[in-house]
Enzyme design. Sequence first.
Site, PDB file in Angstrom:
ATOM      1  N   ASP A   9       0.862  -1.210  -0.014  1.00 58.95           N
ATOM      2  CA  ASP A   9       0.150   0.144  -0.052  1.00 58.95           C
ATOM      3  C   ASP A   9       0.814   1.040  -0.039  1.00 58.95           C
ATOM      4  OD1 ASP A   9      -2.445   1.581   0.325  1.00 58.95           O
ATOM      5  OD2 ASP A   9      -1.860   1.758   2.370  1.00 58.95           O
ATOM      6  N   LEU A  10       0.291   2.466  -0.229  1.00 58.58           N
ATOM      7  CA  LEU A  10       1.256   3.519  -0.319  1.00 58.58           C
ATOM      8  C   LEU A  10       1.274   4.442   0.901  1.00 58.58           C
ATOM      9  CD1 LEU A  10       2.958   5.359  -2.069  1.00 58.58           C
ATOM     10  CD2 LEU A  10       1.148   6.417  -2.829  1.00 58.58           C
ATOM     11  N   ASP A  11      -0.307   5.260   0.783  1.00 57.35           N
ATOM     12  CA  ASP A  11      -0.253   6.016   2.085  1.00 57.35           C
ATOM     13  C   ASP A  11      -0.372   5.364   3.589  1.00 57.35           C
ATOM     14  OD1 ASP A  11      -1.020   8.523   0.666  1.00 57.35           O
ATOM     15  OD2 ASP A  11      -2.343   7.096  -0.242  1.00 57.35           O
ATOM     16  N   THR A  17       1.430  10.312   4.086  1.00 59.14           N
ATOM     17  CA  THR A  17       0.726  11.447   3.478  1.00 59.14           C
ATOM     18  C   THR A  17      -0.478  11.892   4.132  1.00 59.14           C
ATOM     19  OG1 THR A  17       0.034   9.549   2.119  1.00 59.14           O
ATOM     20  CG2 THR A  17       1.470  11.135   1.093  1.00 59.14           C
ATOM     21  N   LYS A  45      -8.420   6.814   6.031  1.00 59.27           N
ATOM     22  CA  LYS A  45      -7.357   5.842   5.619  1.00 59.27           C
ATOM     23  C   LYS A  45      -7.716   4.959   4.936  1.00 59.27           C
ATOM     24  CE  LYS A  45      -4.047   6.868   9.361  1.00 59.27           C
ATOM     25  NZ  LYS A  45      -3.326   6.327  10.634  1.00 59.27           N
ATOM     26  N   GLY A  46      -7.049   4.740   3.707  1.00 57.58           N
ATOM     27  CA  GLY A  46      -7.421   3.573   2.984  1.00 57.58           C
ATOM     28  C   GLY A  46      -8.952   3.885   1.947  1.00 57.58           C
ATOM     29  N   ARG A  49     -11.064   9.114  -2.607  1.00 58.24           N
ATOM     30  CA  ARG A  49     -11.458  10.572  -2.315  1.00 58.24           C
ATOM     31  C   ARG A  49     -12.905  10.702  -2.442  1.00 58.24           C
ATOM     32  NH1 ARG A  49      -8.935  13.599  -6.859  1.00 58.24           N
ATOM     33  NH2 ARG A  49      -7.253  12.005  -6.444  1.00 58.24           N
ATOM     34  N   SER A 114      -2.839   0.572  -4.170  1.00 58.00           N
ATOM     35  CA  SER A 114      -3.259   1.622  -3.231  1.00 58.00           C
ATOM     36  C   SER A 114      -4.640   2.155  -3.818  1.00 58.00           C
ATOM     37  CB  SER A 114      -2.192   2.942  -3.563  1.00 58.00           C
ATOM     38  OG  SER A 114      -2.746   4.146  -3.001  1.00 58.00           O
ATOM     39  N   ALA A 115      -5.344   2.793  -3.150  1.00 56.00           N
ATOM     40  CA  ALA A 115      -6.505   3.406  -3.303  1.00 56.00           C
ATOM     41  C   ALA A 115      -6.376   4.982  -3.811  1.00 56.00           C
ATOM     42  CB  ALA A 115      -7.616   3.600  -2.315  1.00 56.00           C
ATOM     43  N   SER A 116      -5.334   5.717  -3.773  1.00 56.01           N
ATOM     44  CA  SER A 116      -4.990   6.811  -4.412  1.00 56.01           C
ATOM     45  C   SER A 116      -4.972   6.964  -5.927  1.00 56.01           C
ATOM     46  CB  SER A 116      -3.637   7.291  -3.878  1.00 56.01           C
ATOM     47  OG  SER A 116      -3.092   8.441  -4.354  1.00 56.01           O
ATOM     48  N   ASN A 118      -3.192   9.547  -6.788  1.00 63.22           N
ATOM     49  CA  ASN A 118      -1.734  10.172  -6.983  1.00 63.22           C
ATOM     50  C   ASN A 118      -0.866   9.370  -6.943  1.00 63.22           C
ATOM     51  OD1 ASN A 118      -3.243  13.036  -7.355  1.00 63.22           O
ATOM     52  ND2 ASN A 118      -3.735  12.748  -5.270  1.00 63.22           N
ATOM     53  N   LYS A 145     -11.284  -1.003  -1.568  1.00 60.33           N
ATOM     54  CA  LYS A 145     -10.867  -1.967  -0.066  1.00 60.33           C
ATOM     55  C   LYS A 145     -12.302  -2.005   0.645  1.00 60.33           C
ATOM     56  CE  LYS A 145      -5.899  -0.934  -0.809  1.00 60.33           C
ATOM     57  NZ  LYS A 145      -4.884  -0.190  -0.222  1.00 60.33           N
ATOM     58  N   GLU A 169       0.014  -3.327   4.489  1.00 59.04           N
ATOM     59  CA  GLU A 169      -0.973  -2.342   4.934  1.00 59.04           C
ATOM     60  C   GLU A 169      -1.224  -1.585   6.154  1.00 59.04           C
ATOM     61  OE1 GLU A 169      -3.658  -0.784   3.935  1.00 59.04           O
ATOM     62  OE2 GLU A 169      -3.929  -1.560   1.828  1.00 59.04           O
ATOM     63  N   ASP A 170      -1.545  -0.501   6.020  1.00 61.90           N
ATOM     64  CA  ASP A 170      -1.707   0.251   7.360  1.00 61.90           C
ATOM     65  C   ASP A 170      -3.368   0.485   7.702  1.00 61.90           C
ATOM     66  OD1 ASP A 170      -2.161   2.168   5.167  1.00 61.90           O
ATOM     67  OD2 ASP A 170      -2.026   3.843   7.047  1.00 61.90           O
TER      68      ASP A 170
HETATM   69  C1  G6P Z   1      -5.305   6.284   0.310  1.00 64.62           C
HETATM   70  C2  G6P Z   1      -5.344   7.158   1.716  1.00 64.62           C
HETATM   71  C3  G6P Z   1      -6.663   7.812   1.632  1.00 64.62           C
HETATM   72  C4  G6P Z   1      -7.285   8.617   0.518  1.00 64.62           C
HETATM   73  C5  G6P Z   1      -7.148   7.814  -0.905  1.00 64.62           C
HETATM   74  C6  G6P Z   1      -7.446   8.288  -2.125  1.00 64.62           C
HETATM   75  O1  G6P Z   1      -5.886   4.926   0.548  1.00 64.62           O
HETATM   76  O2  G6P Z   1      -5.064   6.309   2.734  1.00 64.62           O
HETATM   77  O3  G6P Z   1      -6.619   8.630   2.803  1.00 64.62           O
HETATM   78  O4  G6P Z   1      -8.346   9.265   0.495  1.00 64.62           O
HETATM   79  O5  G6P Z   1      -5.640   7.038  -1.104  1.00 64.62           O
HETATM   80  O6  G6P Z   1      -6.157   9.255  -2.508  1.00 64.62           O
HETATM   81  P1  G6P Z   1      -6.373  10.433  -3.546  1.00 64.62           P
HETATM   82  O7  G6P Z   1      -4.656  10.375  -3.644  1.00 64.62           O
HETATM   83  O8  G6P Z   1      -6.654   9.653  -4.735  1.00 64.62           O
HETATM   84  O9  G6P Z   1      -6.944  11.439  -3.248  1.00 64.62           O
HETATM   85 MG    MG Z   2      -2.853   3.022   3.465  1.00 67.22          MG
END
Ligand code: G6P
Ligand code: MG
Length: 222
Positions: A9-11, A17, A45-46, A49, A114-116, A118, A145, A169-170
Amino acid sequence: MKKVGFIFDLDGVIVDTAKYHFLAWHKLAKELGFEFTKEQNELFKGVSRKRCLEILLDIGNVNATQEQFDTWMVEKNVDYLAYIEKMDASEILPDVPRVLKYLQKKNIPIALGSASKNAKPILEKVDLLPYFDSIVDGNNVTKAKPDPEVFLIAAKNLNVDPSSCVVFEDAVAGIQAANAAGMVSIGIGDAEILNEADYNFTDFTGISDDFLESLINKEHKG
Ligand code: G6P
Ligand code: MG
């Protein structure tokens, strides 16, 4: 020995972040006339957006038109990206590069899950992108997730059986996703919160080369 894959996982696992997500959500909440706390930020977390904004608006009892919703999504991300812009390798969490280097030296395939949306720019900023054979992020998944989709796509991209994958994973939802995918789940953070994980560590400093070796050699779930 079966071929194994490692998924990160990233964040909260590779970089912290959450503090930047918090600052951006906090600013938006303030503009909308309510307080958003660090404790409430834990719920994010996780979480995608879009879902985060839905929860934020619930917290503030704010009704939004679709147009407002879309504007606030963009605004939050623009603010968040301004923080990301300033990131560098000093923000990588302790011992993450050591673990990545160890796996790379052993030719173990590595993916991001990751769910991000970015993820790539963040990995670029902190100079870790070259370690990853596959990046699966919020742009590639339809189900969040705890659905295992993100990790199953990562396993497929690595050409590794899901039962031979290890996930770091966190977030509780992330551990549940890894378990649902039939993967070995490793919780990074509070062991009480991440009590569904197969193994728990506060951070990567507790993950020895011997432990990594045991994961590489072990017969995985399934
Ligand atoms: C991760 C973080 C979340 C965040 C999600 C989407 O899972 O833990 O807090 O909302 O990514 O990130 P983004 O960069 O796409 O806004
Ligand atoms: Mg995370």
